[in-house]
Design an enzyme around this catalytic site. Structure first.
Site, PDB file in Angstrom:
ATOM      1  N   ARG A 249       0.858  -1.178   0.000  1.00  0.00           N
ATOM      2  CA  ARG A 249       0.000   0.000   0.000  1.00  0.00           C
ATOM      3  C   ARG A 249       0.900   1.235   0.000  1.00  0.00           C
ATOM      4  O   ARG A 249       1.932   1.255   0.686  1.00  0.00           O
ATOM      5  CB  ARG A 249      -0.886   0.043   1.252  1.00  0.00           C
ATOM      6  CG  ARG A 249      -2.052  -0.919   1.243  1.00  0.00           C
ATOM      7  CD  ARG A 249      -3.115  -0.521   0.210  1.00  0.00           C
ATOM      8  NE  ARG A 249      -4.272  -1.391   0.238  1.00  0.00           N
ATOM      9  CZ  ARG A 249      -4.456  -2.447  -0.563  1.00  0.00           C
ATOM     10  NH1 ARG A 249      -3.553  -2.761  -1.478  1.00  0.00           N
ATOM     11  NH2 ARG A 249      -5.546  -3.179  -0.470  1.00  0.00           N
ATOM     12  N   GLU A 278      -4.102   7.020  -4.661  1.00  0.00           N
ATOM     13  CA  GLU A 278      -4.376   6.498  -6.013  1.00  0.00           C
ATOM     14  C   GLU A 278      -5.723   6.991  -6.534  1.00  0.00           C
ATOM     15  O   GLU A 278      -6.661   7.134  -5.764  1.00  0.00           O
ATOM     16  CB  GLU A 278      -4.375   4.960  -5.955  1.00  0.00           C
ATOM     17  CG  GLU A 278      -3.004   4.418  -5.655  1.00  0.00           C
ATOM     18  CD  GLU A 278      -3.018   2.919  -5.362  1.00  0.00           C
ATOM     19  OE1 GLU A 278      -4.048   2.267  -5.574  1.00  0.00           O
ATOM     20  OE2 GLU A 278      -1.987   2.434  -4.904  1.00  0.00           O
ATOM     21  N   HIS A 296      -1.119   0.058  -9.861  1.00  0.00           N
ATOM     22  CA  HIS A 296      -1.710  -0.880  -8.883  1.00  0.00           C
ATOM     23  C   HIS A 296      -2.331  -2.095  -9.590  1.00  0.00           C
ATOM     24  O   HIS A 296      -3.543  -2.300  -9.566  1.00  0.00           O
ATOM     25  CB  HIS A 296      -2.758  -0.175  -8.001  1.00  0.00           C
ATOM     26  CG  HIS A 296      -3.134  -0.985  -6.786  1.00  0.00           C
ATOM     27  ND1 HIS A 296      -3.600  -0.433  -5.625  1.00  0.00           N
ATOM     28  CD2 HIS A 296      -3.103  -2.326  -6.554  1.00  0.00           C
ATOM     29  CE1 HIS A 296      -3.850  -1.379  -4.735  1.00  0.00           C
ATOM     30  NE2 HIS A 296      -3.552  -2.544  -5.277  1.00  0.00           N
TER      31      HIS A 296
END
Ligand code: 8YV
Length: 330
Positions: A249, A278, A296
């Protein structure tokens, strides 16, 4: 004979209807389709004032929420769902959900562990190789016509045989370590708890791990307990020849400290699949040549997303059938 209802007979609770199931945020298309067609669930509107009107009308009857690692059931939403019993999370990470409050309220939570270990670990290895060997920049060198007689691409860093530190030796961290063993790497790790069965070298802190290794791979779960665990001090321990890879993360790394370390040569480079906010990627990172940036995609293959979708829906079916979860978070 009189009917004897024993005290230990299973408690009969009212069946859960479609209008008591809530989809939170965009989810995987298979999950979204099943939620709508098989379960006739409701969908939380994404924008105000629709969301407010929706919660006023339906919030009190919602008993199950289906969400993702990206759009969870946060503190605010939890307070609007007083009858919530279960949160079914698509993804292994559930840091977008306020699990502390949910657990205190007795709400059950499931995630999708195991099925994504291989793909996330493959992504970590890909980033590791691309970052240390400068493969992304090398590919751009060919594509943009820079490979001309007399001009060679600069030498990179050897990826095999490195001392690698895994920050967070959970299921995914272990899958990364197993792959790196095949590259002749020496594995070190830091974890909240030392793993008694592991032969890898344990370090008591992230800074010690970074100081003793050449590449730091972040595989720790997100959330408050790991926020900015990789800070300026850890990055300075990584050192000017060292690299950082993050597939966990964005919140686990202090992003401004990372930008500073990359732009001033405090570390050699980084490979990032995840970011603090994000899909926003800071402009400073976009301009740097010593960082590899991915959107991601850790678990992002057709096969793994299908497995994650199936497990999410199986958790929902199981909860609706007998109030149990197949993969509860604890
Ligand atoms: C997904 C992830 O991208 O499982 C996780 O925690 O980060 C990824 O697999 C994410 O869950 C999608 O919402």
């Amino acid at each position: 004979m009189p009917t004897n209802i024993s005290a230990s007979a299973p408690q009969v609770t009212a069946p859960i209807a479609g209008e008591q199931i809530l989809r939170v945020g965009p989810v995987n298309p298979t999950v979204a389709q099943s939620l709508s067609e098989e379960f006739s669930s409701l969908v939380l509107p994404e924008t105000e004032p629709e969301r407010e009107a929706f919660l006023t009308a339906h919030g009190e009857q919602i008993r199950v929420a289906v969400c993702s690692g990206r759009f969870g059931v946060d503190t605010d939403l939890l307070s609007r769902l007083p009858a919530l019993e279960a949160i079914i999370n698509f993804g292994v990470g559930y840091d977008a959900t306020d699990t502390k409050t949910a657990i205190a309220r007795g709400i059950k939570i499931s995630n999708t562990p195991e099925v994504l270990n291989d793909c996330v670990a493959d992504t970590a290895l890909g980033l590791y190789l691309v970052t240390l060997r400068s493969l992304g920049a090398a590919e751009r060198f060919v594509r943009n016509g820079s490979w001309v007689p007399g001009k060679n691409f600069p030498l990179a860093t050897r990826a095999s045989g490195k001392k690698v530190g895994i920050l967070g030796l959970g299921r995914i961290g272990q899958a990364i370590a197993t792959r790196l063993e095949a590259f002749g790497c020496e594995i070190h790790y830091h974890n909240r708890n030392q793993k008694p069965d592991s032969n890898y070298t344990y370090h008591h802190s992230a800074v010690d791990l970074a100081a003793k290794t050449e590449v730091l791979i972040v595989a720790a779960a997100g959330g408050a307990q790991s926020a900015k665990l990789v800070d300026a001090q850890v990055l300075s321990a990584v050192g000017p020849q060292g690299f950082v890879i993050n597939i966990a993360r964005g919140t686990v790394i202090d992003e401004s400290a990372l930008i500073d370390a990359l732009s001033t040569g405090k570390i050699a480079g980084a490979g990032l699949d995840v970011f603090e906010n994000e899909p926003h990627v800071p402009a400073e990172l976009l301009e740097l040549e010593n960082v590899v940036l991915l959107p991601h995609l850790g678990s992002g293959t057709n096969e793994t997303r299908a497995d994650m979708a199936a497990l999410t829906l199986d958790n929902l079916r199981s909860y609706l059938a007998d109030r149990s979860l197949l993969t509860p978070i604890s």
